[in-house]
Design a protein around this motif. Sequence first.
Motif, PDB file in Angstrom:
ATOM      1  N   TYR A 182       0.925  -1.173   0.095  1.00 32.44           N
ATOM      2  CA  TYR A 182       0.017   0.466  -0.053  1.00 32.44           C
ATOM      3  C   TYR A 182       1.379   1.588   0.038  1.00 32.44           C
ATOM      4  CZ  TYR A 182      -3.634   3.225   1.401  1.00 32.44           C
ATOM      5  OH  TYR A 182      -4.845   4.432   1.899  1.00 32.44           O
ATOM      6  N   ILE A 183       2.190   1.138   0.830  1.00 33.97           N
ATOM      7  CA  ILE A 183       2.868   2.529   0.913  1.00 33.97           C
ATOM      8  C   ILE A 183       3.428   2.739  -0.717  1.00 33.97           C
ATOM      9  CG2 ILE A 183       5.088   3.433   2.223  1.00 33.97           C
ATOM     10  CD1 ILE A 183       3.679   1.916   4.878  1.00 33.97           C
ATOM     11  N   ARG A 184       4.180   1.514  -0.943  1.00 32.25           N
ATOM     12  CA  ARG A 184       4.907   1.357  -2.266  1.00 32.25           C
ATOM     13  C   ARG A 184       4.568   1.628  -3.546  1.00 32.25           C
ATOM     14  NH1 ARG A 184      10.031  -1.382  -1.404  1.00 32.25           N
ATOM     15  NH2 ARG A 184      10.888   0.347  -3.286  1.00 32.25           N
ATOM     16  N   GLY A 185       2.251   1.982  -3.602  1.00 30.25           N
ATOM     17  CA  GLY A 185       1.508   1.892  -5.034  1.00 30.25           C
ATOM     18  C   GLY A 185       1.290   1.276  -4.659  1.00 30.25           C
ATOM     19  N   LEU A 186       1.744  -0.496  -4.980  1.00 34.37           N
ATOM     20  CA  LEU A 186       1.497  -1.441  -5.624  1.00 34.37           C
ATOM     21  C   LEU A 186      -0.232  -1.920  -4.960  1.00 34.37           C
ATOM     22  CD1 LEU A 186       4.398  -3.607  -4.593  1.00 34.37           C
ATOM     23  CD2 LEU A 186       3.410  -2.762  -7.060  1.00 34.37           C
ATOM     24  N   PRO A 187      -1.027  -2.647  -5.697  1.00 35.82           N
ATOM     25  CA  PRO A 187      -2.430  -2.445  -5.628  1.00 35.82           C
ATOM     26  C   PRO A 187      -3.256  -3.823  -5.224  1.00 35.82           C
ATOM     27  CG  PRO A 187      -1.817  -2.728  -8.101  1.00 35.82           C
ATOM     28  CD  PRO A 187      -0.691  -2.579  -7.437  1.00 35.82           C
ATOM     29  N   PHE A 188      -2.251  -4.758  -4.527  1.00 28.43           N
ATOM     30  CA  PHE A 188      -2.397  -5.743  -4.543  1.00 28.43           C
ATOM     31  C   PHE A 188      -3.053  -5.880  -2.734  1.00 28.43           C
ATOM     32  CE2 PHE A 188       0.013  -6.074  -8.583  1.00 28.43           C
ATOM     33  CZ  PHE A 188      -0.741  -6.401  -9.212  1.00 28.43           C
ATOM     34  N   TRP A 189      -2.864  -5.051  -2.611  1.00 24.94           N
ATOM     35  CA  TRP A 189      -3.362  -4.985  -1.245  1.00 24.94           C
ATOM     36  C   TRP A 189      -4.957  -5.347  -0.636  1.00 24.94           C
ATOM     37  CZ3 TRP A 189      -7.301  -1.293  -0.075  1.00 24.94           C
ATOM     38  CH2 TRP A 189      -6.825  -0.530  -0.779  1.00 24.94           C
ATOM     39  N   GLY A 190      -5.340  -5.857   0.134  1.00 27.94           N
ATOM     40  CA  GLY A 190      -6.823  -5.616   0.655  1.00 27.94           C
ATOM     41  C   GLY A 190      -6.814  -5.614   2.251  1.00 27.94           C
ATOM     42  N   SER A 191      -8.772  -5.509   2.543  1.00 26.68           N
ATOM     43  CA  SER A 191      -8.985  -5.503   3.361  1.00 26.68           C
ATOM     44  C   SER A 191      -9.503  -6.744   3.620  1.00 26.68           C
ATOM     45  CB  SER A 191      -9.636  -4.786   3.295  1.00 26.68           C
ATOM     46  OG  SER A 191      -9.580  -2.855   3.593  1.00 26.68           O
ATOM     47  N   VAL A 192      -9.446  -7.228   5.225  1.00 37.50           N
ATOM     48  CA  VAL A 192      -9.685  -9.270   5.335  1.00 37.50           C
ATOM     49  C   VAL A 192     -10.629  -9.082   6.782  1.00 37.50           C
ATOM     50  CG1 VAL A 192      -9.121 -11.168   5.997  1.00 37.50           C
ATOM     51  CG2 VAL A 192      -7.481  -9.958   4.919  1.00 37.50           C
ATOM     52  N   ILE A 193     -11.168  -9.285   6.478  1.00 40.93           N
ATOM     53  CA  ILE A 193     -13.135  -9.016   8.127  1.00 40.93           C
ATOM     54  C   ILE A 193     -13.318 -10.728   7.401  1.00 40.93           C
ATOM     55  CG2 ILE A 193     -14.451  -7.946   9.112  1.00 40.93           C
ATOM     56  CD1 ILE A 193     -14.721  -5.778   6.825  1.00 40.93           C
ATOM     57  N   GLY A 194     -13.426 -11.596   9.168  1.00 46.11           N
ATOM     58  CA  GLY A 194     -13.964 -12.672   8.741  1.00 46.11           C
ATOM     59  C   GLY A 194     -14.685 -13.241  10.375  1.00 46.11           C
ATOM     60  N   VAL A 195     -15.533 -13.955  10.957  1.00 40.08           N
ATOM     61  CA  VAL A 195     -15.983 -14.102  11.223  1.00 40.08           C
ATOM     62  C   VAL A 195     -16.183 -15.478  12.070  1.00 40.08           C
ATOM     63  CG1 VAL A 195     -18.572 -13.957  12.279  1.00 40.08           C
ATOM     64  CG2 VAL A 195     -18.067 -12.108  10.704  1.00 40.08           C
ATOM     65  N   GLU A 196     -16.465 -15.761  13.469  1.00 41.25           N
ATOM     66  CA  GLU A 196     -16.456 -17.115  14.061  1.00 41.25           C
ATOM     67  C   GLU A 196     -18.059 -17.288  14.411  1.00 41.25           C
ATOM     68  OE1 GLU A 196     -12.414 -18.936  15.041  1.00 41.25           O
ATOM     69  OE2 GLU A 196     -11.861 -16.865  16.378  1.00 41.25           O
ATOM     70  N   TYR A 197     -18.278 -18.104  14.114  1.00 43.92           N
ATOM     71  CA  TYR A 197     -19.167 -18.862  15.408  1.00 43.92           C
ATOM     72  C   TYR A 197     -19.042 -19.897  15.725  1.00 43.92           C
ATOM     73  CZ  TYR A 197     -23.809 -19.960  16.910  1.00 43.92           C
ATOM     74  OH  TYR A 197     -25.226 -20.457  17.573  1.00 43.92           O
ATOM     75  N   GLN A 198     -18.592 -20.082  17.297  1.00 40.64           N
ATOM     76  CA  GLN A 198     -18.616 -21.134  17.778  1.00 40.64           C
ATOM     77  C   GLN A 198     -17.488 -21.575  17.947  1.00 40.64           C
ATOM     78  OE1 GLN A 198     -23.028 -23.247  18.684  1.00 40.64           O
ATOM     79  NE2 GLN A 198     -22.759 -21.959  20.313  1.00 40.64           N
ATOM     80  N   GLY A 199     -16.689 -21.343  16.924  1.00 41.90           N
ATOM     81  CA  GLY A 199     -15.054 -21.599  17.139  1.00 41.90           C
ATOM     82  C   GLY A 199     -15.149 -22.176  15.427  1.00 41.90           C
ATOM     83  N   GLU A 200     -15.728 -21.923  14.950  1.00 41.10           N
ATOM     84  CA  GLU A 200     -16.057 -21.672  13.316  1.00 41.10           C
ATOM     85  C   GLU A 200     -15.777 -20.820  12.209  1.00 41.10           C
ATOM     86  OE1 GLU A 200     -17.462 -24.918   9.595  1.00 41.10           O
ATOM     87  OE2 GLU A 200     -18.620 -24.971  11.790  1.00 41.10           O
ATOM     88  N   VAL A 201     -15.380 -20.421  12.199  1.00 40.61           N
ATOM     89  CA  VAL A 201     -14.835 -19.128  10.193  1.00 40.61           C
ATOM     90  C   VAL A 201     -16.167 -19.534   9.925  1.00 40.61           C
ATOM     91  CG1 VAL A 201     -14.061 -17.977   9.080  1.00 40.61           C
ATOM     92  CG2 VAL A 201     -12.706 -19.020  10.542  1.00 40.61           C
ATOM     93  N   ILE A 202     -17.115 -18.683   9.714  1.00 36.63           N
ATOM     94  CA  ILE A 202     -18.788 -19.048   9.203  1.00 36.63           C
ATOM     95  C   ILE A 202     -18.976 -18.024   8.004  1.00 36.63           C
ATOM     96  CG2 ILE A 202     -19.554 -20.269  10.978  1.00 36.63           C
ATOM     97  CD1 ILE A 202     -21.227 -17.701  11.322  1.00 36.63           C
ATOM     98  N   ALA A 203     -17.907 -16.545   8.175  1.00 40.90           N
ATOM     99  CA  ALA A 203     -18.359 -15.579   6.841  1.00 40.90           C
ATOM    100  C   ALA A 203     -17.110 -15.359   6.677  1.00 40.90           C
ATOM    101  CB  ALA A 203     -19.071 -14.599   7.260  1.00 40.90           C
ATOM    102  N   GLY A 204     -16.943 -14.682   5.376  1.00 42.10           N
ATOM    103  CA  GLY A 204     -15.891 -14.032   6.127  1.00 42.10           C
ATOM    104  C   GLY A 204     -15.673 -12.751   3.776  1.00 42.10           C
ATOM    105  N   LEU A 205     -15.446 -11.713   4.177  1.00 39.60           N
ATOM    106  CA  LEU A 205     -14.778 -10.706   2.772  1.00 39.60           C
ATOM    107  C   LEU A 205     -13.626 -10.320   2.945  1.00 39.60           C
ATOM    108  CD1 LEU A 205     -17.242  -7.823   1.974  1.00 39.60           C
ATOM    109  CD2 LEU A 205     -14.949  -7.312   2.219  1.00 39.60           C
ATOM    110  N   ILE A 206     -13.068 -10.976   1.939  1.00 41.99           N
ATOM    111  CA  ILE A 206     -11.905 -10.037   1.637  1.00 41.99           C
ATOM    112  C   ILE A 206     -11.938  -9.121  -0.047  1.00 41.99           C
ATOM    113  CG2 ILE A 206      -9.527 -10.607   0.380  1.00 41.99           C
ATOM    114  CD1 ILE A 206     -10.290 -13.900   1.144  1.00 41.99           C
TER     115      ILE A 206
END
Length: 263
Positions: free
Chosen positions: A103-127
Amino acid sequence: MVNQLADRLSLKSKNRLLRVLHQAGDLSAKICLKHFGKSPTFSKKPDRTPVTVADRMAERTIRKTIKSEFRGHWIWGEEFGEEGDKNSEFRWWIDPIDGTLQYIRGLPFWGSVIGVEYQGEVIAGLINHPAIDLRIWAAKDLGCFANGKTCRVSNIKKLSDATVAFGSLKNLKPADIKKVSKICRTAYDNRGSLDIFSHSLVIQGHLDAMMEFKLGPHDISAVKICLEEAGGKFTDLKNRKTIYAGNAISSNSFIHNSLLRVQ
């Protein structure tokens, strides 16, 4: 037992999680893009990794979006740590900008990562890769999508035909260096890391595997669910289906065991 518990979550609840994930993705993308390509100033955290004002602003926005809909859910973000009820059935993991150096060096492949666990298992996510207009998301049993189109991993069956990517090789243990070297000689081709984007390429079928040797749950929570819903396999280097090991293999599933067997 974990899978059975996660299966009890209703379609309405899963769609609600996805709606909030997309809202958080939309709002954080605006912040990140506002500062991207402008040589943002940055500082170094105690672990010497860089952080920008965009990292912090984006994480605050993601947290606010989650809390406005889900009071009491436990949240952990790379820049501000944890908040919320530690006993909550829901755990949110946030990496506001994975690939901050890119991101700092102007390369465009960075991303935001958000995940959700429910009772110990990842059940939803967005990249989210807003600089290249790519967004990948998934929820358990609902499939994985990239910009609205169904994602499927590649169908390469043999390691000798596969293209494998690796995360940072800095400070690897001798055994890991040996493993990487042997995989490079065995695989058809290999690539260096583009951080989260390499995992996104595996999810979409453009790469066959990605191996990382140093990371946290916030880096890969969304990767796990997206990859699994796209037909791939996600484990640590000991073949455990966990985001907590500090290392990970994302693959198309066909070559997964071959990667694990390399010593």
